[in-house]
Design a protein around this motif. Structure first.
Motif, PDB file in Angstrom:
ATOM      1  N   SER A  99      28.392  24.046  64.675  1.00 50.68           N
ATOM      2  CA  SER A  99      28.085  24.642  65.970  1.00 50.68           C
ATOM      3  C   SER A  99      28.488  23.667  67.071  1.00 50.68           C
ATOM      4  O   SER A  99      28.936  22.548  66.803  1.00 50.68           O
ATOM      5  CB  SER A  99      26.592  24.983  66.068  1.00 50.68           C
ATOM      6  OG  SER A  99      25.787  23.860  65.773  1.00 50.68           O
ATOM      7  N   SER A 143      27.102  22.245  70.997  1.00 47.92           N
ATOM      8  CA  SER A 143      26.207  22.210  72.150  1.00 47.92           C
ATOM      9  C   SER A 143      27.035  21.802  73.356  1.00 47.92           C
ATOM     10  O   SER A 143      27.955  20.987  73.244  1.00 47.92           O
ATOM     11  CB  SER A 143      25.070  21.212  71.920  1.00 47.92           C
ATOM     12  OG  SER A 143      24.262  21.618  70.834  1.00 47.92           O
ATOM     13  N   THR A 154      27.685  19.868  66.595  1.00 41.63           N
ATOM     14  CA  THR A 154      26.351  19.901  66.000  1.00 41.63           C
ATOM     15  C   THR A 154      26.389  20.752  64.733  1.00 41.63           C
ATOM     16  O   THR A 154      27.407  21.364  64.403  1.00 41.63           O
ATOM     17  CB  THR A 154      25.327  20.502  66.982  1.00 41.63           C
ATOM     18  OG1 THR A 154      25.767  21.801  67.398  1.00 41.63           O
ATOM     19  CG2 THR A 154      25.166  19.618  68.210  1.00 41.63           C
ATOM     20  N   LEU A 176      23.755  23.760  62.749  1.00 45.27           N
ATOM     21  CA  LEU A 176      22.573  24.585  62.924  1.00 45.27           C
ATOM     22  C   LEU A 176      21.496  24.193  61.915  1.00 45.27           C
ATOM     23  O   LEU A 176      21.794  23.883  60.762  1.00 45.27           O
ATOM     24  CB  LEU A 176      22.922  26.063  62.738  1.00 45.27           C
ATOM     25  CG  LEU A 176      23.989  26.644  63.672  1.00 45.27           C
ATOM     26  CD1 LEU A 176      24.202  28.121  63.367  1.00 45.27           C
ATOM     27  CD2 LEU A 176      23.590  26.452  65.127  1.00 45.27           C
ATOM     28  N   CYS A 181      13.656  21.650  60.955  1.00 47.03           N
ATOM     29  CA  CYS A 181      13.895  20.859  62.163  1.00 47.03           C
ATOM     30  C   CYS A 181      12.815  19.793  62.316  1.00 47.03           C
ATOM     31  O   CYS A 181      11.629  20.112  62.430  1.00 47.03           O
ATOM     32  CB  CYS A 181      13.908  21.790  63.375  1.00 47.03           C
ATOM     33  SG  CYS A 181      14.290  20.975  64.935  1.00 47.03           S
ATOM     34  N   ALA A 191      19.618  22.400  66.809  1.00 43.73           N
ATOM     35  CA  ALA A 191      20.976  21.885  66.631  1.00 43.73           C
ATOM     36  C   ALA A 191      20.880  20.384  66.429  1.00 43.73           C
ATOM     37  O   ALA A 191      20.235  19.684  67.215  1.00 43.73           O
ATOM     38  CB  ALA A 191      21.840  22.200  67.847  1.00 43.73           C
ATOM     39  N   LEU A 222      23.887  28.008  72.290  1.00 46.15           N
ATOM     40  CA  LEU A 222      24.186  27.295  71.049  1.00 46.15           C
ATOM     41  C   LEU A 222      25.318  28.063  70.384  1.00 46.15           C
ATOM     42  O   LEU A 222      25.128  29.169  69.880  1.00 46.15           O
ATOM     43  CB  LEU A 222      22.956  27.235  70.155  1.00 46.15           C
ATOM     44  CG  LEU A 222      23.117  26.536  68.802  1.00 46.15           C
ATOM     45  CD1 LEU A 222      23.736  25.154  68.953  1.00 46.15           C
ATOM     46  CD2 LEU A 222      21.772  26.448  68.091  1.00 46.15           C
ATOM     47  N   GLU A 231      16.400  16.697  66.783  1.00 41.33           N
ATOM     48  CA  GLU A 231      17.332  17.735  67.159  1.00 41.33           C
ATOM     49  C   GLU A 231      17.017  18.281  68.558  1.00 41.33           C
ATOM     50  O   GLU A 231      16.013  17.921  69.166  1.00 41.33           O
ATOM     51  CB  GLU A 231      17.266  18.886  66.142  1.00 41.33           C
ATOM     52  CG  GLU A 231      17.495  18.471  64.696  1.00 41.33           C
ATOM     53  CD  GLU A 231      16.221  18.080  63.969  1.00 41.33           C
ATOM     54  OE1 GLU A 231      15.208  17.771  64.645  1.00 41.33           O
ATOM     55  OE2 GLU A 231      16.219  18.084  62.729  1.00 41.33           O
TER      56      GLU A 231
END
Length: 552
Positions: free
Chosen positions: A170, A172, A192, A194, A200, A215, A235, A268
């Motif tokens: 991904s 950011s 990044t 996911l 997380c 992320a 995102l 994150e």
């Protein structure tokens, strides 16, 4: 920051700590450029360790936001075009702002001369303006413009309402500025991956739910993180073709190291998930009320309920740091369940990404996994000096358990070029980084690093015990697994074993008896360099693995 704002923040942080919102000694903070309730604006931090974007053609859906102050229009947040006249951002970027004072702006650098006044905006009805409630989601704002935004190559960004698949690549992105007022506020990007809410590190307890997604900008060891001024940004999952790109979330908050305003790259960044039912309902109703509609990456034929059902038992997040048998079996089952659904969902980039993401997730469960220390880990030699792991040689005598020294007689991994994924266990004054399946001394047991918990008592070189205060995932250069005659080694002042889960320790002891004997007879490195890179998978797959806990 105004005094009443400091008092307000203090009260919220106390409440937040009580409810479990403080994570690893950090606090969460929204990442807009607003510094107080009085619309006071200060220079904000850039995306940390990201790259400057050179062309808006790479991100034709992105716009910046400005707010009118006594000094003119000042930058505040990032947003994305989601319909011809609609822009999506975070509610904390617009809350309490007069509609006549809010602007959408264009270009790589924030330039107030490009800004256009908005017509209206609506925030999620359940959004409450406090740092405490950021962890509950609802931080969404849909903004209506008086005329079309689709000029100068600008486009509409698709949204995805499916749950994210951990480890999907991904991006950011945002207009966070530098500390210097004179610097331009420029668009920056950050690679990044996911991460679901349950995987997380930033989210704990009730905050780890489907309304949030994360992320990880530090997945590759670059310590990247979003920061102030990036709020409201999408995102992104970038398409192989630009038109296949889509957003899965809206940036809401990051963690801030206590006592500083520094965004913490060890955690994150948290986004409001676009797959949450309450978020989807709000966005569709708000878009309809403004006479617009949203474009989705998935077709109407996509079976969202079946997709959610596949991930109910195992959402794949355990592959980040578990890799146990139950986790790996669940990951494989989930991936098999998702494959036919994804093929029929019409999301072309998800279809393109799924095979490589599946392979990456399954590699985390591969018994060929590296079981080592990083190259910068430090050992103590018999003469009292220290040496980094990447300079350690067979024949060196190193400190082990009970204050005894033992010879290194070989390595089962020794590669200075490979990057390995490690777990960093932090204590009050010490830390150790080692691979998830590497054993270290916890009380009277050897426990794999991935199974160590905050609060566990780790053995130090002097025999004292110290509690683990924080656990992080890191990627570092160099993978080294030295073997000592005694079977243990002190690394960074912490007592660890030279055994791992890759091979059951009882079997490993038997296998190493012969090379140990050869070493004692004068053969300097009886293991040679055969195992420096890796043990062949065809061999390892048949070797019994070690348990997560083992009494030495």
């Amino acid at each position: 920051m105004m005094e009443r704002e400091r008092i307000r923040m203090g009260i919220l942080l106390v409440l937040f700590g009580v409810l479990g919102g403080l994570v690893d000694g950090v606090r969460v903070q929204d990442v807009s450029a607003k510094m107080s309730l009085n619309n006071f604006f200060a220079p904000s931090e850039k995306i940390v360790n990201g790259n400057e974007v050179t062309s808006m053609a790479d991100y034709p859906w992105l716009v910046s936001m400005g707010i009118r102050t006594v000094l003119g229009i000042a930058f505040t947040c990032t947003a994305a075009i989601v319909d011809e006249t609609l822009v999506l951002s975070a509610a904390h970027c617009t809350h309490g702002v007069n509609r006549s004072d809010l602007y959408i702006c264009f270009g790589l650098e924030f330039d107030s001369s490009t800004c256009r006044q908005i017509e209206d905006y609506v925030n999620h009805p359940d959004y409450v303006d406090s740092d405490l409630t950021l962890t509950f989601g609802f931080d969404l704002s849909l903004i209506k413009m008086p005329s079309s935004l689709l000029q100068d190559g600008r486009k509409v960004l698709m949204l995805s309402t499916l749950p994210v698949i951990t480890w999907t690549s991904s991006a950011s992105i945002g207009w966070g500025s530098t500390n210097d007022n004179s610097d331009p506020i420029v668009l920056r990007e950050l690679d990044t991956i996911l991460v679901t809410a349950t995987g997380c590190d930033l989210l704990v307890g009730p905050s780890a739910d489907a309304r949030l997604v994360c992320a990880d900008g530090d997945h590759d060891g670059t310590a990247g993180v979003t920061c102030s001024g990036d709020s409201g940004s999408p995102l992104l999952v970038l398409g192989d073709n630009l038109d296949d790109s889509y957003s899965v979330g809206v940036l809401s908050f990051v963690s801030v190291v206590q006592g500083t305003n520094e965004c913490n790259s060890e955690n994150e960044s948290a986004y409001n998930s676009l797959s949450a039912a309450s978020h989807i309902e709000f966005l569709e109703d708000a878009a309809a009320s403004f006479g617009g509609s949203l474009t989705y990456a998935e077709s109407d034929e996509c079976d969202r309920d079946a997709f959610f059902a596949c991930m109910e038992e195992n959402d794949l997040s355990c592959a980040l740091n578990d890799q146990g048998e139950d986790c790996c079996a669940g990951v494989e089952t989930t991936l098999d369940c998702l494959a036919p659904i994804i093929d029929n969902c019409g999301n072309q980039q998800l279809i393109n990404d799924f095979p490589s993401v599946s392979e990456t997730l399954m590699e985390q469960c591969n018994p060929e996994e590296v079981a080592c220390f990083p190259g910068n880990a430090v050992v103590t030699l018999e003469d009292g000096t220290t040496k980094p792991m990447d300079r350690l040689e067979a024949g060196d005598t190193v400190l082990g358990g009970d204050g005894e020294f033992s010879d290194v007689f070989g390595f089962s991994h020794r590669d200075s070029t490979e990057f390995g994924k490690f777990i960093r266990l932090e204590m009050s004054a010490d830390f150790i980084e080692l691979s998830p399946n590497h054993y270290l001394a916890v009380g009277d047991k050897l426990i794999a690093a991935k199974d160590v918990k905050v609060g566990d008592q780790i053995s130090l070189a002097n025999g004292d015990l110290t509690a683990v205060t924080a656990i992080h995932r890191v990627q570092l250069k160099g993978v080294y697994n030295p073997h000592t005659i005694s079977g243990d080694i002190v690394v960074n002042g912490v007592l660890a074993s030279t055994y791992t889960q890759t091979v059951n320790p009882l079997l490993a002891k038997l296998l190493l008896l012969f090379p140990k004997a050869l070493y004692k007879l004068g053969l300097r490195e009886p293991l040679g360099s055969l195992l420096y890179k890796t043990v062949p998978n065809a061999i390892v797959r048949w070797i019994p693995r070690g348990p997560s806990k083992w009494i030495a």
